[in-house]
Motif scaffolding. Sequence first.
Motif, PDB file in Angstrom:
ATOM      1  N   VAL A 191       0.755  -1.284   0.187  1.00 50.00           N
ATOM      2  CA  VAL A 191       0.200  -0.090   0.033  1.00 50.00           C
ATOM      3  C   VAL A 191       0.711   1.204   0.121  1.00 50.00           C
ATOM      4  O   VAL A 191       0.567   2.212  -0.812  1.00 50.00           O
ATOM      5  N   VAL A 192       1.930   1.246   0.847  1.00 50.93           N
ATOM      6  CA  VAL A 192       2.769   2.379   1.025  1.00 50.93           C
ATOM      7  C   VAL A 192       3.517   2.600  -0.469  1.00 50.93           C
ATOM      8  O   VAL A 192       3.616   3.769  -1.135  1.00 50.93           O
ATOM      9  N   THR A 195       1.692   4.497  -3.186  1.00 52.41           N
ATOM     10  CA  THR A 195       1.705   5.777  -3.094  1.00 52.41           C
ATOM     11  C   THR A 195       2.963   6.864  -3.374  1.00 52.41           C
ATOM     12  O   THR A 195       3.031   7.879  -3.288  1.00 52.41           O
ATOM     13  N   ILE A 196       4.043   5.838  -3.437  1.00 53.54           N
ATOM     14  CA  ILE A 196       5.361   6.609  -3.507  1.00 53.54           C
ATOM     15  C   ILE A 196       5.333   7.187  -5.228  1.00 53.54           C
ATOM     16  O   ILE A 196       5.057   6.216  -6.014  1.00 53.54           O
ATOM     17  N   GLY A 197       5.622   8.320  -5.211  1.00 52.59           N
ATOM     18  CA  GLY A 197       5.799   8.856  -6.758  1.00 52.59           C
ATOM     19  C   GLY A 197       6.853   8.635  -7.618  1.00 52.59           C
ATOM     20  O   GLY A 197       6.646   8.307  -8.645  1.00 52.59           O
ATOM     21  N   ASP A 198       7.777   8.424  -6.933  1.00 50.37           N
ATOM     22  CA  ASP A 198       9.156   8.269  -7.846  1.00 50.37           C
ATOM     23  C   ASP A 198       9.225   6.835  -8.005  1.00 50.37           C
ATOM     24  O   ASP A 198       9.379   5.819  -7.321  1.00 50.37           O
ATOM     25  N   TRP A 201      12.024   4.510  -6.381  1.00 56.86           N
ATOM     26  CA  TRP A 201      11.703   4.240  -5.018  1.00 56.86           C
ATOM     27  C   TRP A 201      10.652   2.990  -4.839  1.00 56.86           C
ATOM     28  O   TRP A 201      10.838   2.011  -3.922  1.00 56.86           O
TER      29      TRP A 201
END
Lengths: 257, 509
Positions: A191-192, A195-198, A201
Amino acid sequence: MRQALRAEWTKTRTVSGPLWLLLGTVALTVALSACACSVVSCGSAGCGDMTRLSLVGVQLGQAPVVVLAVLVVAGEYGTGMIRTTLTAMPRRATVLAVKAVTLTGIVAAAGTVAVLGSLASGRLLLPGRAFMAAPGHPPLSPTEGPTLRAALGSVLYLTLIALLSLGVATVVRDSAAGIGIVLGLLYLLPVVSATIGDPHWQRLLQRIGPMDAGLAVQATTDIHSLPIGPWPGLGVTAGWATAALLTGGLTLRIRDT
Amino acid sequence: MTAGVATSRSGRWAGPNGFARLVHAEWTKFRTVRGWVIGTVVAALLPVLVAVLAGVSSDQRGSQTVPVGPGGEPVTDSFYFVHRPLAGDGGMTVSVSALSSSIPSGPADLEPGTVPWAKAGLVIKQSTRQGSPYAAIMVTGGHGIRMQNDYVDDTAGPPGPASAATVRRLRLDRSGDAITGYASADGTHWTKVGTVHTSGLGPAVQGGLFVASPPAVDGRGTRGSVSTAVLGDLRGQGNWAGGDWTGTQVGPESPTFAGYPRNTSGSFTGAAGRLTVTGAGDMAPAVRETLPTGGTLGDLLTGTFAALIVVVVVGTLFIATEYRENLIRVTLAAAPARSRVLLAKAAVLGGVTFVAGLAGAAVAVPLGERLARSHGVYVFPVTASAELRVEFGMAALLATASVLALSVGTLFRHSAGAVTTVTVAVVLPYVLIANPFMPASVANWLARVTPVAAFAVQQTLVRYHQVTSNYTPYDGYYPLAPWAGFTVLAGYAVAGLATAALLLRRRDA
């Protein structure tokens, strides 16, 4: 060792909890897989990886496995049984080892049933979703190379999750905390990472998360575009399980009960 | 004798003062267990951590500026415009005899298709600048004649499509800030569709014909479309500049414009008597699908989900530990009114979790927004009151989930089963609705009836009936209003608490 195994097996066999949890694993895995296969909506670009879709239930079926594995050791702490166990078997590494072996056996057995059931549900339900009309979509068969790898890998994945949970539970000695930590570790990272845009990562998180990486073993198409390959991905989960078991073994050895 | 003891015992814990004592006793239990305090602090920190991670890890610096409408909302302002300057007041009329759309079915071929919000008609716009105010009257692909202005406002006119048999005539008049749209079937009897007030048009405007064609929804995604309209009898009244009509693709590089399907482009051919205009894009508010790079407060608060798991564990342990350590017997012996014990526990747990959640949200939201903006991410705008609602909503969500966990813990009297039940009840629907391949109907159903409905409190996006899109929880659109969604979770918590109180009274400790 033989006697220790026998003792552990007797403990597992004679309480009703493990059996229900294993049945729960099978039921939840097959149920979610069947649901996913019967509601999947396909755009014009196709529906993607059918094997993976029909094994999606593993994502839910792992929850009872986590509970079972945590309870195997934290349950003993909860009731105080652990003192009896360690008095009877003073070699603590042996205690953990036989727990790991017993757990591996029962989870692998239930996992095999769950995975075969999921594949069967996919084979039955997916043709109804107008899949097979398109060329290049042969029916799922567990004997075919990539599907075999996905099926075998899913069983191994469930086993590794059980061992990871066992290790964590040995460290925290509490069932609620153990279950919370393992379920958090499994379900949160995906889930995290969403949300990471890059993208860099994001791929990194998908490579190191025990669930994201381990379930890469279910992929049968587009393997080169995955953040991590099927077997290396399962290797990451194995790394998590090994680290947890080693930490658990070490703390069990140096700590008082 | 026994009666006397009972009176004195129940007397001590009865009345409002007695309940305050119960709460105090539970608060003392809570704050003196290190693990629970640490868990609560972690629950407050996790949303902050994830918000920082989400902000820092994104890099969209140097991307195209998102066009913003007069109301401050992000908009799509990309369409094909055949225009001339108009000074002061004036108007124009046109007839529309065809509007047809095409959708690509493969890499190279276009197929005729239905685009309900394909638009062709008249527009008066301040300038071709992105996001400038306008008012327009148009024939649409499937919604009849509409009058729209400033991206978000939409007024329905006479229904029905335009064709060679049913030619639609449109008229747009400007008088100061007031712009009036008319529709007619024969060119003599005009029906007023509406008068809108558009401020900021200025003395000289651009007026003329336009064609727009928003992307068509296909499964869980969209495909760009292109539309062609046949227009005729173009007449102007007022001080129109002389010379030829200019054809302009407005906003060709806008991030909210999906572009033309391959091998097509915007164009116009013919003269004022009969013009064929081809265009793509839209004049409408931007939604998540037209602006996928945009961020929402809900995205920044993904850590809520992490905090939720911690809160569930702490909430379960708050009661399960009493059973494990047999403290429950002492607790119930000291305060025989069992429901009140449970209420006191719920009050302490809910209160502490609410405060921790609010602290976490109050830091995570502004910090995450700031970091995301400084990394070039466009964050969908929210009003101050909506931002406050998101923060309080997150705190209320965590507090209510902790009470639900407490209730389930009381039912199970065992931490393992309770933690798993509550986690799976929340986690599973969340994981399912967070899956982009979930059909919208299933995702919306889950977001209505399961505890994840409460995540609607984090919704900051607005749905527009005049924009066709996949409005799903995955994209940040929940089927229930914020507090209605929260009520679903609260309902589960209240039902759980009532059942737990009932069982606690009837069961042996």
